[in-house]
Design a protein around this motif. Structure first.
Motif, PDB file in Angstrom:
ATOM      1  N   LEU A  99     -87.095  96.324   6.385  1.00  0.00           N
ATOM      2  CA  LEU A  99     -86.320  95.199   5.866  1.00  0.00           C
ATOM      3  C   LEU A  99     -87.170  93.934   5.905  1.00  0.00           C
ATOM      4  CD1 LEU A  99     -83.625  93.979   4.885  1.00  0.00           C
ATOM      5  CD2 LEU A  99     -82.991  93.700   7.297  1.00  0.00           C
ATOM      6  N   ASP A 100     -87.188  93.199   4.807  1.00  0.00           N
ATOM      7  CA  ASP A 100     -87.901  91.929   4.736  1.00  0.00           C
ATOM      8  C   ASP A 100     -87.043  90.868   5.412  1.00  0.00           C
ATOM      9  OD1 ASP A 100     -89.737  89.911   4.010  1.00  0.00           O
ATOM     10  OD2 ASP A 100     -88.623  89.495   2.165  1.00  0.00           O
ATOM     11  N   VAL A 101     -87.480  90.401   6.584  1.00  0.00           N
ATOM     12  CA  VAL A 101     -86.729  89.426   7.371  1.00  0.00           C
ATOM     13  C   VAL A 101     -87.519  88.121   7.414  1.00  0.00           C
ATOM     14  CG1 VAL A 101     -85.725  88.892   9.622  1.00  0.00           C
ATOM     15  CG2 VAL A 101     -85.713  91.256   8.779  1.00  0.00           C
ATOM     16  N   ARG A 102     -86.868  87.044   6.994  1.00  0.00           N
ATOM     17  CA  ARG A 102     -87.529  85.739   6.957  1.00  0.00           C
ATOM     18  C   ARG A 102     -86.680  84.711   7.690  1.00  0.00           C
ATOM     19  NH1 ARG A 102     -90.766  85.337   1.227  1.00  0.00           N
ATOM     20  NH2 ARG A 102     -91.024  87.590   0.893  1.00  0.00           N
ATOM     21  N   LEU A 103     -87.315  83.607   8.049  1.00  0.00           N
ATOM     22  CA  LEU A 103     -86.663  82.555   8.820  1.00  0.00           C
ATOM     23  C   LEU A 103     -86.734  81.233   8.085  1.00  0.00           C
ATOM     24  CD1 LEU A 103     -85.416  81.411  11.465  1.00  0.00           C
ATOM     25  CD2 LEU A 103     -87.763  81.196  12.339  1.00  0.00           C
ATOM     26  N   GLY A 104     -85.637  80.499   8.103  1.00  0.00           N
ATOM     27  CA  GLY A 104     -85.606  79.136   7.578  1.00  0.00           C
ATOM     28  C   GLY A 104     -84.796  78.258   8.523  1.00  0.00           C
ATOM     29  N   HIS A 105     -85.175  76.988   8.641  1.00  0.00           N
ATOM     30  CA  HIS A 105     -84.483  76.065   9.529  1.00  0.00           C
ATOM     31  C   HIS A 105     -83.748  74.988   8.737  1.00  0.00           C
ATOM     32  CE1 HIS A 105     -87.648  77.719  12.227  1.00  0.00           C
ATOM     33  NE2 HIS A 105     -86.702  77.606  13.151  1.00  0.00           N
ATOM     34  N   ILE A 106     -82.655  74.522   9.295  1.00  0.00           N
ATOM     35  CA  ILE A 106     -81.916  73.430   8.662  1.00  0.00           C
ATOM     36  C   ILE A 106     -82.661  72.113   8.855  1.00  0.00           C
ATOM     37  CG2 ILE A 106     -79.773  72.095   8.778  1.00  0.00           C
ATOM     38  CD1 ILE A 106     -78.392  74.774   9.533  1.00  0.00           C
ATOM     39  N   GLU A 107     -83.254  71.921  10.012  1.00  0.00           N
ATOM     40  CA  GLU A 107     -84.011  70.699  10.282  1.00  0.00           C
ATOM     41  C   GLU A 107     -84.927  70.913  11.487  1.00  0.00           C
ATOM     42  OE1 GLU A 107     -81.187  67.648  11.111  1.00  0.00           O
ATOM     43  OE2 GLU A 107     -80.354  68.639  12.869  1.00  0.00           O
ATOM     44  N   LEU A 108     -85.831  69.980  11.699  1.00  0.00           N
ATOM     45  CA  LEU A 108     -86.655  69.845  12.898  1.00  0.00           C
ATOM     46  C   LEU A 108     -87.767  70.875  13.064  1.00  0.00           C
ATOM     47  CD1 LEU A 108     -83.890  68.911  15.525  1.00  0.00           C
ATOM     48  CD2 LEU A 108     -85.404  67.365  14.250  1.00  0.00           C
ATOM     49  N   ASP A 109     -87.584  72.099  12.581  1.00  0.00           N
ATOM     50  CA  ASP A 109     -88.612  73.129  12.717  1.00  0.00           C
ATOM     51  C   ASP A 109     -89.022  73.639  11.340  1.00  0.00           C
ATOM     52  OD1 ASP A 109     -89.593  73.783  15.303  1.00  0.00           O
ATOM     53  OD2 ASP A 109     -87.632  74.570  15.861  1.00  0.00           O
ATOM     54  N   GLU A 110     -90.221  74.171  11.273  1.00  0.00           N
ATOM     55  CA  GLU A 110     -90.683  74.829  10.050  1.00  0.00           C
ATOM     56  C   GLU A 110     -90.725  76.330  10.260  1.00  0.00           C
ATOM     57  OE1 GLU A 110     -94.425  73.093   9.049  1.00  0.00           O
ATOM     58  OE2 GLU A 110     -93.517  71.273   8.222  1.00  0.00           O
ATOM     59  N   PRO A 111     -90.540  77.091   9.175  1.00  0.00           N
ATOM     60  CA  PRO A 111     -90.298  76.623   7.814  1.00  0.00           C
ATOM     61  C   PRO A 111     -88.861  76.129   7.632  1.00  0.00           C
ATOM     62  CG  PRO A 111     -90.170  79.010   7.877  1.00  0.00           C
ATOM     63  CD  PRO A 111     -90.589  78.578   9.250  1.00  0.00           C
ATOM     64  N   LEU A 112     -88.718  75.111   6.792  1.00  0.00           N
ATOM     65  CA  LEU A 112     -87.382  74.651   6.440  1.00  0.00           C
ATOM     66  C   LEU A 112     -86.757  75.624   5.452  1.00  0.00           C
ATOM     67  CD1 LEU A 112     -88.062  70.828   6.093  1.00  0.00           C
ATOM     68  CD2 LEU A 112     -86.815  71.967   7.943  1.00  0.00           C
ATOM     69  N   LEU A 113     -85.440  75.677   5.447  1.00  0.00           N
ATOM     70  CA  LEU A 113     -84.743  76.655   4.615  1.00  0.00           C
ATOM     71  C   LEU A 113     -85.116  76.547   3.136  1.00  0.00           C
ATOM     72  CD1 LEU A 113     -82.696  78.913   4.208  1.00  0.00           C
ATOM     73  CD2 LEU A 113     -80.883  77.175   4.238  1.00  0.00           C
ATOM     74  N   PRO A 114     -85.157  75.361   2.525  1.00  0.00           N
ATOM     75  CA  PRO A 114     -85.527  75.305   1.099  1.00  0.00           C
ATOM     76  C   PRO A 114     -86.898  75.924   0.814  1.00  0.00           C
ATOM     77  CG  PRO A 114     -84.550  73.228   1.767  1.00  0.00           C
ATOM     78  CD  PRO A 114     -84.762  74.017   3.022  1.00  0.00           C
ATOM     79  N   ASP A 115     -87.851  75.743   1.732  1.00  0.00           N
ATOM     80  CA  ASP A 115     -89.186  76.318   1.533  1.00  0.00           C
ATOM     81  C   ASP A 115     -89.146  77.844   1.624  1.00  0.00           C
ATOM     82  OD1 ASP A 115     -90.246  73.755   1.295  1.00  0.00           O
ATOM     83  OD2 ASP A 115     -90.621  73.595   3.450  1.00  0.00           O
ATOM     84  N   THR A 116     -88.362  78.367   2.564  1.00  0.00           N
ATOM     85  CA  THR A 116     -88.231  79.818   2.683  1.00  0.00           C
ATOM     86  C   THR A 116     -87.610  80.411   1.429  1.00  0.00           C
ATOM     87  OG1 THR A 116     -88.041  79.684   5.086  1.00  0.00           O
ATOM     88  CG2 THR A 116     -87.207  81.693   4.040  1.00  0.00           C
ATOM     89  N   LEU A 117     -86.554  79.771   0.930  1.00  0.00           N
ATOM     90  CA  LEU A 117     -85.887  80.273  -0.270  1.00  0.00           C
ATOM     91  C   LEU A 117     -86.802  80.182  -1.484  1.00  0.00           C
ATOM     92  CD1 LEU A 117     -82.323  78.721   0.233  1.00  0.00           C
ATOM     93  CD2 LEU A 117     -83.085  81.048   0.759  1.00  0.00           C
ATOM     94  N   ALA A 118     -87.565  79.095  -1.587  1.00  0.00           N
ATOM     95  CA  ALA A 118     -88.488  78.952  -2.719  1.00  0.00           C
ATOM     96  C   ALA A 118     -89.542  80.047  -2.703  1.00  0.00           C
ATOM     97  CB  ALA A 118     -89.146  77.573  -2.680  1.00  0.00           C
ATOM     98  N   GLY A 119     -89.944  80.475  -1.522  1.00  0.00           N
ATOM     99  CA  GLY A 119     -90.949  81.514  -1.415  1.00  0.00           C
ATOM    100  C   GLY A 119     -90.473  82.880  -1.871  1.00  0.00           C
ATOM    101  N   LEU A 120     -89.160  83.055  -2.018  1.00  0.00           N
ATOM    102  CA  LEU A 120     -88.614  84.329  -2.482  1.00  0.00           C
ATOM    103  C   LEU A 120     -88.597  84.440  -3.999  1.00  0.00           C
ATOM    104  CD1 LEU A 120     -85.667  84.665   0.046  1.00  0.00           C
ATOM    105  CD2 LEU A 120     -87.598  86.233  -0.153  1.00  0.00           C
ATOM    106  N   GLY A 121     -88.796  83.325  -4.697  1.00  0.00           N
ATOM    107  CA  GLY A 121     -88.819  83.366  -6.161  1.00  0.00           C
ATOM    108  C   GLY A 121     -87.508  83.848  -6.734  1.00  0.00           C
ATOM    109  N   ASP A 122     -87.555  84.893  -7.563  1.00  0.00           N
ATOM    110  CA  ASP A 122     -86.351  85.405  -8.206  1.00  0.00           C
ATOM    111  C   ASP A 122     -85.841  86.668  -7.524  1.00  0.00           C
ATOM    112  OD1 ASP A 122     -88.325  87.146  -8.937  1.00  0.00           O
ATOM    113  OD2 ASP A 122     -87.957  87.025 -11.098  1.00  0.00           O
ATOM    114  N   ARG A 123     -86.220  86.862  -6.271  1.00  0.00           N
ATOM    115  CA  ARG A 123     -85.786  88.056  -5.551  1.00  0.00           C
ATOM    116  C   ARG A 123     -84.314  87.950  -5.149  1.00  0.00           C
ATOM    117  NH1 ARG A 123     -89.694  90.090  -0.934  1.00  0.00           N
ATOM    118  NH2 ARG A 123     -88.016  91.617  -0.929  1.00  0.00           N
TER     119      ARG A 123
END
Length: 325
Positions: A114-138
């Motif tokens: 399973l492809d498991v990724r992490l995104g944060h709402i604030e204060l830590d990286e990666p931030l959620l928008p960056d994690t989601l952007a990295g998934l493209g159209d998946r």
């Protein structure tokens, strides 16, 4: 501190549950828990009752979740299903990122491939928008590592998903309330020094320390968890309290319980990971204070359960219109 005490069983004998699916059994157990918890007041005080069914139900939930995770892991390894995007709050405390990383390592162990990724709402990286952007159209399932409904679950996460225009994503409910969280809370209290003899002590009580939110549903979720934990402890009063936003604060809850003659008061840390609020709550404890839920095995299983529940739900045309159940 060990993570093996009081956590869900790792295996279950075959042919002991003649049901169509483990999901069906979990549904039945949840209904049974609801009936039992109708005997518990919202402040965590238990009305006189006999509840062997609840203990059996909690144990069964733990066992079935272990079976479900193990079987799902073997069946989905390498199949390229939707990515699991776990959403943590984020903290300036470096232990938080370490703890969440360990939790997701447990998730990967339970579900190889399973492809498991992490995104944060604030204060830590990666931030959620960056994690989601990295998934493209998946395709992805977004699982909040949050313990109740509130602004982050209802607005921040759906906003981030809506902004990822190419991504096909479903959003799971927050982790709590859930019996598996109660098992993890109980284990952490045991790790901190709580013993079964304390369950019968008239002077014992617990403060369930949570982050706090002005959202009324978030407070209801905390009260629900407090009621379940009280039942798990054999009727010991459990009072929810908050580190921010609303009352009672942890010190206020401690004083209220002391005024009722409760002088052996433990603090249960209802936080996913260490951070400012968890540290402040633990420092107020007059007796024992449990560690955050962290990478407890029950939490890893619950993350996968939320993922499995959400992956078959229909896509929302606008994730910002979601109403989290």
């Amino acid at each position: 501190m060990t993570e093996s005490a009081a956590h869900p069983r790792e295996s279950l004998a075959p042919n002991t549950m003649p049901l169509d699916s483990t999901a069906e059994l979990l549904t039945r157990i949840t209904a049974q828990l609801g009936a039992q918890l109708s005997h518990v007041q919202l402040n965590g005080v238990r009305r006189p009752m006999s509840s062997p069914i609840l203990a059996t139900a909690v144990s069964a939930v733990s066992a079935v979740s272990a079976v479900s995770a193990a079987s799902a892991g073997s069946s989905t390894a390498g199949t390229g299903g939707p990515s699991l995007v776990a959403v943590a709050h984020g903290s300036r405390d470096p232990r938080a990122l370490h703890t969440v990383t360990r939790l997701l390592d447990r998730v990967r162990e339970l579900r190889p491939g399973l492809d498991v990724r992490l995104g944060h709402i604030e204060l830590d990286e990666p931030l959620l928008p960056d994690t989601l952007a990295g998934l493209g159209d998946r395709e992805a399932v977004v699982v909040p590592l949050l313990l109740g409904r509130g602004h982050h679950v209802k607005r921040d996460i759906p906003d981030a998903v809506a902004a990822a225009a190419r991504l096909r994503a479903r959003i799971a409910p927050p982790l709590g309330p859930h019996p598996l969280l109660v098992e993890a809370l109980y284990a952490r209290l045991t790790d901190a020094g709580w013993r079964s003899a304390d369950n019968a002590g008239r002077g014992a009580a617990v403060v369930l320390a949570a982050a706090g939110s002005r959202d009324l549903e978030s407070a209801a979720d905390a009260r629900h968890t407090a009621a379940m934990l009280s039942e798990r402890l054999g009727g010991v009063p459990v009072l929810p309290a908050y580190a921010s936003a609303v009352s009672p604060t942890v010190p206020e809850a401690l004083r209220a319980l002391a005024a009722r003659g409760r002088h052996r008061i433990a603090v249960a840390s209802y936080f996913t990971a260490p951070g400012r609020f968890a540290t402040a709550s633990r420092s107020a404890a007059p007796w024992i204070a449990a560690a955050p839920l962290g990478s407890h095995p029950a939490l890893a299983r619950l993350v996968l359960q939320r993922y499995d529940e959400a992956r078959t739900a229909p896509y929302a045309a606008d994730p910002r219109q979601l109403v989290t159940a």
